[in-house]
Design an enzyme around this catalytic site. Structure first.
Site: not given
Ligand code: RIB
Length: 291
Positions: A205, A237
């Site tokens: 990405t 994510d």
């Molecule tokens: O990628 C974002 C996440 O990274 C957040 O939600 C935080 O908890 C960390 O894990």
């Protein structure tokens, strides 16, 4: 089904005019707390994108609010284990340019046990299930090896990046997900381009520049959708969870990349990580408007 062995954090999010520098004391404009953690964010993205998803995670004695949040998102709770260690949390600064800085306390995310893995893997179906994992939990190589020994496919997000964790995983995975910076760090650690590893799937990405997917025989590129971001926390994510969902549902890499790009574009226009992740219908509407 997507079996995601992943982190769960309480995200403590402070809006700041700029990211703090060393020694600086900075007043925040606001404070919010959210469900977060790379693992659970990916599970919510996969679930909201329409994939059957089980999140396997650990919560401490202080984890009731997060458990309730997970239930409110509609995810099953039977993969959650109560442990004695305090629940993981993340202190997150988000600035006016929507960039962030994150400090993690791993806590309960490091309390995974082999018996917890084995109980889930024993019921998994190698014909249809994928195991998903990241670097915010303990024993990730053991999990990947056990999953591969059962014939399951393993997707691994090498985040937060640590070459000592990522390199030993490479023999035990089917899909590696990295951002551009992680890909460059992995290349340095390996002394060669990760594309030369011959992984079945390598997903890179590139933020506002889009994403690439390399398979053994093909490559696919997706540009990003132009939006005005307010908070980029959890965008990667969201991309991976949405990609895994659409890919397992359609088996179409190009369609999955496009779907994931739309999901993460929408996600960054909203505050927070998990609560900002869009539902499948919203993503499909967005794609219709951007065809
Ligand atoms: O990628 C974002 C996440 O990274 C957040 O939600 C935080 O908890 C960390 O894990």
């Amino acid at each position: 089904m997507i079996l995601n062995f992943g982190s769960i954090n309480l995200d403590l999010v402070y809006r700041v005019p700029h990211l703090p520098s060393a020694g600086e004391t900075l007043a925040s404009a606001s404070f919010e707390k959210y469900l977060g953690g790379k693992g659970i964010n990916q599970s919510i993205a996969a679930h909201r994108a329409g994939a059957q998803t089980l999140h396997i995670g650990c919560l401490g004695p202080d984890g009731d609010w997060l458990r309730d949040q997970i239930a409110d998102f509609g995810l099953p709770l039977d993969g959650l284990q109560s442990v004695d260690t305090p629940t993981g949390h993340a202190v997150i600064f988000v600035d006016d340019a929507a960039e962030n800085q994150i400090v993690l306390f791993g806590g309960s995310n490091h309390a995974f046990t082999r018996s917890q893995f084995d109980a889930v893997l024993a019921k998994a179906d190698p014909a249809s299930d994928w195991v998903l994992c990241q670097n915010e939990t303990n024993a990730v190589p053991e999990l990947a090896k056990a999953a591969k020994a059962k014939g399951l496919r393993v997707a691994y997000s090498a985040a937060p990046f640590d070459a000592d964790h990522a390199v030993p995983m490479l023999d035990h995975i089917d899909l590696l997900a990295v951002n551009e910076g992680e890909a460059a760090a992995l290349q340095t650690a390996l002394g060669k381009d990760p594309r030369s590893l011959g992984l079945p799937f390598l997903l890179v990405t590139k933020g506002s520049k889009g994403a690439d997917l390399f398979t053994a025989t093909d490559s696919y590129s997706q540009t990003s959708f132009a939006v005005d971001p307010v908070d980029t926390t959890g965008a990667g994510d969201t991309f991976l969870g949405a990609f895994m969902a659409e890919f397992t549902l359609s088996n179409d890499p190009a369609k999955a990349l496009r779907f994931a790009a739309a999901a993460s574009a929408i996600q960054v226009t909203r505050a927070g990580a998990a609560p900002a992740i869009p539902m499948r219908d919203t993503v499909l509407e967005f794609l219709k408007d951007h065809s």
